[in-house]
Design a protein around this motif. Structure first.
Motif, PDB file in Angstrom:
ATOM      1  N   PHE A  91      55.558  -0.342  -3.599  1.00  0.00           N
ATOM      2  CA  PHE A  91      54.354  -0.012  -2.872  1.00  0.00           C
ATOM      3  C   PHE A  91      54.651   0.677  -1.544  1.00  0.00           C
ATOM      4  O   PHE A  91      53.803   1.316  -0.966  1.00  0.00           O
ATOM      5  CB  PHE A  91      53.551  -1.301  -2.636  1.00  0.00           C
ATOM      6  CG  PHE A  91      52.187  -1.066  -2.068  1.00  0.00           C
ATOM      7  CD1 PHE A  91      51.256  -0.337  -2.765  1.00  0.00           C
ATOM      8  CD2 PHE A  91      51.856  -1.584  -0.838  1.00  0.00           C
ATOM      9  CE1 PHE A  91      50.002  -0.127  -2.249  1.00  0.00           C
ATOM     10  CE2 PHE A  91      50.601  -1.382  -0.313  1.00  0.00           C
ATOM     11  CZ  PHE A  91      49.674  -0.656  -1.025  1.00  0.00           C
ATOM     12  N   MET A 135      42.694  -6.193  -4.017  1.00  0.00           N
ATOM     13  CA  MET A 135      43.507  -5.206  -4.732  1.00  0.00           C
ATOM     14  C   MET A 135      44.711  -4.787  -3.890  1.00  0.00           C
ATOM     15  O   MET A 135      45.848  -4.699  -4.394  1.00  0.00           O
ATOM     16  CB  MET A 135      42.654  -3.983  -5.071  1.00  0.00           C
ATOM     17  CG  MET A 135      43.409  -2.869  -5.759  1.00  0.00           C
ATOM     18  SD  MET A 135      42.336  -1.465  -6.143  1.00  0.00           S
ATOM     19  CE  MET A 135      41.365  -2.161  -7.486  1.00  0.00           C
ATOM     20  N   LEU A 194      48.749  -5.433  -4.673  1.00  0.00           N
ATOM     21  CA  LEU A 194      49.710  -4.338  -4.686  1.00  0.00           C
ATOM     22  C   LEU A 194      50.872  -4.615  -3.739  1.00  0.00           C
ATOM     23  O   LEU A 194      52.037  -4.391  -4.076  1.00  0.00           O
ATOM     24  CB  LEU A 194      49.024  -3.036  -4.286  1.00  0.00           C
ATOM     25  CG  LEU A 194      48.192  -2.349  -5.381  1.00  0.00           C
ATOM     26  CD1 LEU A 194      47.325  -1.261  -4.784  1.00  0.00           C
ATOM     27  CD2 LEU A 194      49.118  -1.750  -6.431  1.00  0.00           C
ATOM     28  N   LEU A 222      50.461  -5.873  -9.048  1.00  0.00           N
ATOM     29  CA  LEU A 222      49.592  -4.897  -9.698  1.00  0.00           C
ATOM     30  C   LEU A 222      50.364  -3.609  -9.869  1.00  0.00           C
ATOM     31  O   LEU A 222      50.894  -3.056  -8.902  1.00  0.00           O
ATOM     32  CB  LEU A 222      48.334  -4.661  -8.852  1.00  0.00           C
ATOM     33  CG  LEU A 222      47.202  -3.868  -9.484  1.00  0.00           C
ATOM     34  CD1 LEU A 222      46.673  -4.568 -10.737  1.00  0.00           C
ATOM     35  CD2 LEU A 222      46.060  -3.690  -8.486  1.00  0.00           C
ATOM     36  N   ASN A 223      50.438  -3.127 -11.090  1.00  0.00           N
ATOM     37  CA  ASN A 223      51.208  -1.928 -11.405  1.00  0.00           C
ATOM     38  C   ASN A 223      50.419  -0.684 -11.017  1.00  0.00           C
ATOM     39  O   ASN A 223      49.342  -0.424 -11.556  1.00  0.00           O
ATOM     40  CB  ASN A 223      51.535  -1.903 -12.900  1.00  0.00           C
ATOM     41  CG  ASN A 223      52.536  -0.814 -13.243  1.00  0.00           C
ATOM     42  OD1 ASN A 223      52.302   0.350 -12.965  1.00  0.00           O
ATOM     43  ND2 ASN A 223      53.640  -1.205 -13.865  1.00  0.00           N
ATOM     44  N   THR A 224      50.948   0.093 -10.058  1.00  0.00           N
ATOM     45  CA  THR A 224      50.223   1.266  -9.582  1.00  0.00           C
ATOM     46  C   THR A 224      50.123   2.358 -10.647  1.00  0.00           C
ATOM     47  O   THR A 224      49.125   3.073 -10.716  1.00  0.00           O
ATOM     48  CB  THR A 224      50.901   1.842  -8.340  1.00  0.00           C
ATOM     49  OG1 THR A 224      52.265   2.158  -8.647  1.00  0.00           O
ATOM     50  CG2 THR A 224      50.863   0.851  -7.200  1.00  0.00           C
ATOM     51  N   HIS A 279      47.385   1.512 -13.313  1.00  0.00           N
ATOM     52  CA  HIS A 279      46.010   1.432 -12.805  1.00  0.00           C
ATOM     53  C   HIS A 279      45.718   2.558 -11.813  1.00  0.00           C
ATOM     54  O   HIS A 279      44.849   2.429 -10.954  1.00  0.00           O
ATOM     55  CB  HIS A 279      45.771   0.081 -12.137  1.00  0.00           C
ATOM     56  CG  HIS A 279      45.957  -1.091 -13.044  1.00  0.00           C
ATOM     57  ND1 HIS A 279      47.162  -1.731 -13.187  1.00  0.00           N
ATOM     58  CD2 HIS A 279      45.086  -1.732 -13.875  1.00  0.00           C
ATOM     59  CE1 HIS A 279      47.034  -2.725 -14.045  1.00  0.00           C
ATOM     60  NE2 HIS A 279      45.794  -2.743 -14.477  1.00  0.00           N
ATOM     61  N   ARG A 280      46.416   3.662 -11.947  1.00  0.00           N
ATOM     62  CA  ARG A 280      46.288   4.762 -10.983  1.00  0.00           C
ATOM     63  C   ARG A 280      44.852   5.288 -10.878  1.00  0.00           C
ATOM     64  O   ARG A 280      44.324   5.462  -9.778  1.00  0.00           O
ATOM     65  CB  ARG A 280      47.229   5.903 -11.368  1.00  0.00           C
ATOM     66  CG  ARG A 280      47.206   7.092 -10.424  1.00  0.00           C
ATOM     67  CD  ARG A 280      47.984   6.825  -9.172  1.00  0.00           C
ATOM     68  NE  ARG A 280      47.954   7.947  -8.252  1.00  0.00           N
ATOM     69  CZ  ARG A 280      48.705   8.038  -7.173  1.00  0.00           C
ATOM     70  NH1 ARG A 280      49.550   7.068  -6.867  1.00  0.00           N
ATOM     71  NH2 ARG A 280      48.609   9.079  -6.363  1.00  0.00           N
ATOM     72  N   LEU A 329      42.566   2.818  -9.154  1.00  0.00           N
ATOM     73  CA  LEU A 329      42.889   2.751  -7.734  1.00  0.00           C
ATOM     74  C   LEU A 329      42.286   3.925  -6.969  1.00  0.00           C
ATOM     75  O   LEU A 329      41.691   3.753  -5.904  1.00  0.00           O
ATOM     76  CB  LEU A 329      44.410   2.738  -7.544  1.00  0.00           C
ATOM     77  CG  LEU A 329      45.127   1.424  -7.827  1.00  0.00           C
ATOM     78  CD1 LEU A 329      46.629   1.643  -7.895  1.00  0.00           C
ATOM     79  CD2 LEU A 329      44.785   0.396  -6.767  1.00  0.00           C
ATOM     80  N   LEU A 349      46.188   2.133   2.175  1.00  0.00           N
ATOM     81  CA  LEU A 349      46.454   2.224   0.741  1.00  0.00           C
ATOM     82  C   LEU A 349      46.474   3.680   0.293  1.00  0.00           C
ATOM     83  O   LEU A 349      47.315   4.077  -0.519  1.00  0.00           O
ATOM     84  CB  LEU A 349      45.392   1.448  -0.039  1.00  0.00           C
ATOM     85  CG  LEU A 349      45.559   1.375  -1.560  1.00  0.00           C
ATOM     86  CD1 LEU A 349      46.927   0.800  -1.922  1.00  0.00           C
ATOM     87  CD2 LEU A 349      44.452   0.542  -2.178  1.00  0.00           C
ATOM     88  N   LEU A 393      49.851   5.411  -1.348  1.00  0.00           N
ATOM     89  CA  LEU A 393      49.824   5.993  -2.688  1.00  0.00           C
ATOM     90  C   LEU A 393      49.825   7.513  -2.657  1.00  0.00           C
ATOM     91  O   LEU A 393      49.767   8.161  -3.694  1.00  0.00           O
ATOM     92  CB  LEU A 393      48.581   5.504  -3.443  1.00  0.00           C
ATOM     93  CG  LEU A 393      48.524   3.997  -3.716  1.00  0.00           C
ATOM     94  CD1 LEU A 393      47.233   3.634  -4.435  1.00  0.00           C
ATOM     95  CD2 LEU A 393      49.728   3.546  -4.524  1.00  0.00           C
TER      96      LEU A 393
END
Length: 429
Positions: A4, A61, A65, A70-72, A75-76, A79, A109, A113
């Protein structure tokens, strides 16, 4: 937790300056107890009606992360939708007993990301105001000239602006006023000047006051003339755009330039016509957490920032409107404190019984270009605002930034032309 975080810490905030003191981002997120006080305040939740799009849902959320739960990649898309649905309006912060800065969490966030909320071409154009202000001014003027010449209209008719990455041109064309005179020429016509000998106040005009709504800058100069000698800093970036849509390195660079220039004036008071810029600069010290020298510089600098309500007369006048007026609280991060209380007090004094008191639940216009990010969601939110204005039969809605006035006027013209929106500085005629 490792996936992350970026390897470059300069792209992130080291700490947030919250109501409860300085906190690491994770500590600030973890402070959310999920009590639900924010639920009825969030405009996107009221439309989406899904827990994931609530302020506490966003905080949860982000916490998952940061804890690596939570797998980015998996779940992109979700997100991105959740992050970009947040208007950063600060309603949740106002409702929260712990004053948890959820809007700041959402921005962190977005940075972590590496999300780009704006279309690429629009983003590149707006970043020029920080890295190449002269070219930015030239390109903006060229675009406005092309619009007046009918070139933009031709592009729309041919469908070129419907191509991917160009649809923002249509929205900009819809929002911009019909006449966009150059600030310097406009002030000269009003017998006003950009420069003043031995200035006692510095004016940092917003981008819209400089390029789109020069009457705001003119009114600021007129109202300040009795008490101050004004010096205007044209085409000077505050760093806010980079903070919201870019990266923190460019935002820090812009704020450093602003502070250095301000120090050269002997630390004169610095005035802004945008509540968004006012709030951002008041919080600018958190950009430099861990750097004691610049953090202290930013803290001293923030104490010299004024909003236009600080120079507005507080007494009523005979030409006040006889029809209902109200205040739109649209702003980033915050809806309470200065300059909101000051604007509310001034309008209530000026218009007395014709000033409409708004409820806490009344909708506001999505601020700072949110419509370029989520057009459909922005429309639903704006319609709620228009509906609220119509219910109170307000004829004039005063905003705390020129951009909010442009956004709101666009929707009022379409759905409730009886009313108009204008900057609060215009409440004095």
């Amino acid at each position: 937790m490792t996936e992350f975080y970026f390897s470059n810490p300069h792209k992130l905030l080291r700490a947030l300056h919250t109501e409860l003191g300085e906190r690491a981002v994770y500590d600030s997120v973890a402070h959310c107890t999920r009590c639900g006080c924010c639920q009825q305040a969030c405009p996107s939740l009221l439309i989406k009606k899904q827990e994931t799009f609530s302020p506490r849902g966003r905080n949860q959320m982000i916490r998952l992360l940061m804890e690596g739960k939570l797998n980015t990649r998996a779940h992109r898309l979700l997100l991105e939708e959740v992050i970009n649905s947040c208007t950063l309006c600060g309603r949740c912060i106002q409702a929260c007993a712990g004053k948890i800065p959820t809007a700041e969490h959402v921005l962190e966030l977005r940075r972590r990301l590496n999300l780009r909320a704006l279309p690429a071409l629009l983003y590149r154009l707006l970043t020029l105001r920080t890295v190449a202000p002269v070219w930015f001014s030239r390109l903006v003027r060229a675009g406005l000239l092309a619009r007046r010449a009918g070139i933009v209209k031709l592009l729309r008719l041919t469908g070129i602006t419907r191509m991917k990455g160009l649809s923002w041109i249509n929205r900009a064309d819809d929002l911009l006023p019909a006449q966009t005179p150059e600030l310097k020429k406009y002030l000269l016509n009003q017998k006003l000047s950009l420069e003043s000998h031995n200035p006692t106040l510095v004016y940092l005009p917003s981008m819209e006051a400089e390029f789109l709504m020069p009457h705001i800058a003119a009114d600021v100069l007129k109202l300040s003339a009795k008490k101050y000698r004004m010096q205007i800093w044209p085409n000077q970036s505050s760093g806010l755009f980079e903070y919201i849509y870019g990266d923190l390195r460019k935002s820090r660079l812009a704020v450093r330039r602003l502070i250095r220039r301000h120090e050269q004036t002997g630390r004169l008071p610095l005035l802004t016509d945008s509540a968004d810029v006012f709030i951002f600069l008041h919080r600018s010290a958190q950009l430099f957490s861990g750097n004691k020298r610049w953090e202290e510089k930013a803290r001293r600098f923030s104490q010299r920032i004024l909003f236009v309500t600080d120079i507005m007369p507080k007494k009523p006048f005979s030409s006040a409107a006889k029809t209902p007026v109200r205040l739109d609280y649209s702003a980033l991060f915050c809806r309470e404190g200065e300059p909101f209380e000051s604007a509310h007090k001034i309008l209530k004094t000026l218009f007395k019984k014709n000033f409409v008191e708004c409820l806490y639940t009344d909708a506001d216009t999505p601020a700072f270009g949110y419509g370029f990010v989520r057009r459909n969601l922005a429309q639903e939110m704006a319609l709620q605002t228009v509906r609220s204005i119509a219910q109170t039969q307000a004829a004039t809605v005063f905003t705390l930034s020129g951009l909010s006035a442009l956004e709101l006027n666009y929707w009022l013209k379409r759905f409730y032309p009886y009313a108009k929106a204008d900057h609060v500085i215009r409440s004095h005629g």
